[in-house]
Design a protein around this motif. Structure first.
Motif: not given
Length: 322
Positions: A122, A153, A240
């Motif tokens: 990220i 990301y 994520v």
């Protein structure tokens, strides 16, 4: 369309395009090692050290951090970097004329490395506030999320994808293993206004505030006309991975304040800010439970905060007063 060409078409200047080339290069090195599942260098398992947050560092955490530091330092466009794995911000003396600083979590979800669950990188990109060529100052790094030039990301999973925004929508690129380039696959992604998934670690339910307890129960109780449940719980434990699913399918992700973590656990500068920037550019929302994440003025490099992010309808239900 290749990543760099699409960025240029979006209005990114040459320096920003070159910065993203550094992200692309480093991410491909990390992806290569992740995909080999320990067949290469011995970089799996715990390293035996802790980062500044007191979290055990995985070997791949440190490897990824070194890859991105090397790439940014060599790009000539980045004057400094703040990383989850570094106690203090780094200044790149050889590129002090660079106009950008980067905040990065080099390997989000690293506790999942040994069990082959999706992990990611990220990042948030800011334009420095100090003068070009001069020593960086604290204010270069402690900028509100609203000041991000770009964020994104990399999701290392079944395929490797980069999701990013330069403030003109949120876009998805897939790494083509044949050409070695990121190719645009989805432009101006929109998070569904409502969703079916709530991502909350309910093992901590007793530690949630009353409002969040009520919302979690609401998600369990809400039914469709045919009596079937409206929502389902999905929590991977990798920001994520959880965010990516909700971005595409609709949903809400919550990592609130708890008794053990009264200020939340996720970091504002390199987790909450970039994810909120991506969500907002896709039509979603991000909040700490009190205000928009992007409006928070940070006071510390590794500042933590509670985090709510996702589809606007679910966000409004969870935080009706925001």
């Amino acid at each position: 369309m290749e990543l760099n060409k699409h960025l240029a078409d979006q209005g990114a200047n040459e320096a920003l395009v070159e910065l993203f080339s550094a992200i692309e290069d480093a991410s491909k090195i990390v992806q290569s090692e992740v995909s080999r599942a320990g067949l290469g260098a011995d970089i799996y398992g715990a390293k035996g050290s802790e980062n500044i947050q007191g979290e055990e560092q995985q070997k791949l955490d440190v490897y990824a951090d070194e890859c991105f530091i090397h790439a940014f330092r060599g790009s000539g466009q980045v004057a400094g970097l703040a990383s989850e794995e570094q106690d203090n911000a780094l200044q790149f003396d050889e590129s002090l004329k660079g106009e950008y600083v980067v905040m990065i979590d080099p390997l989000d979800g690293s506790s999942n490395i040994d069990v082959n669950v999706a992990i990611g990188t990220i990042f948030a990109i800011y334009r420095r506030v100090s003068k070009s060529g001069e020593t960086l100052i604290e204010a270069d790094f402690l900028q509100a999320g609203r000041d991000q030039v770009a964020a994104g990301y990399v999701n290392y999973s079944v395929s490797t994808q980069m999701v990013l925004s330069t403030g003109n929508g949120t876009h998805i690129y897939t790494l083509d293993p044949e050409s070695g380039t990121y190719q645009l696959i989805s432009e101006n992604v929109k998070i569904p206004a409502d969703g079916k998934v709530y991502s909350i670690n309910e093992v901590n339910l007793d530690d949630f505030d009353d409002n969040l307890k009520r919302y979690a129960q609401h998600c369990k109780d809400k039914r469709k006309e045919d009596g079937k449940r409206m929502y389902t719980g999905r929590y991977i434990g990798s920001l994520v991975a959880d965010f990516h699913r909700n971005l595409l399918k609709g949903g809400i992700y919550v990592y609130p304040a708890t008794v053990d973590s009264p200020n939340g656990k996720l970091r504002l500068l390199y987790e909450c800010n970039p994810m909120s920037f991506l969500a907002e550019n896709a039509g979603g929302k991000g909040s700490d439970g009190v205000q928009n994440i992007l409006d928070i003025k940070p006071t510390e490099l590794h500042q933590r905060c509670p985090f709510y992010v996702g589809s606007p309808v679910m966000m409004d239900e969870a935080l009706p007063s925001i």
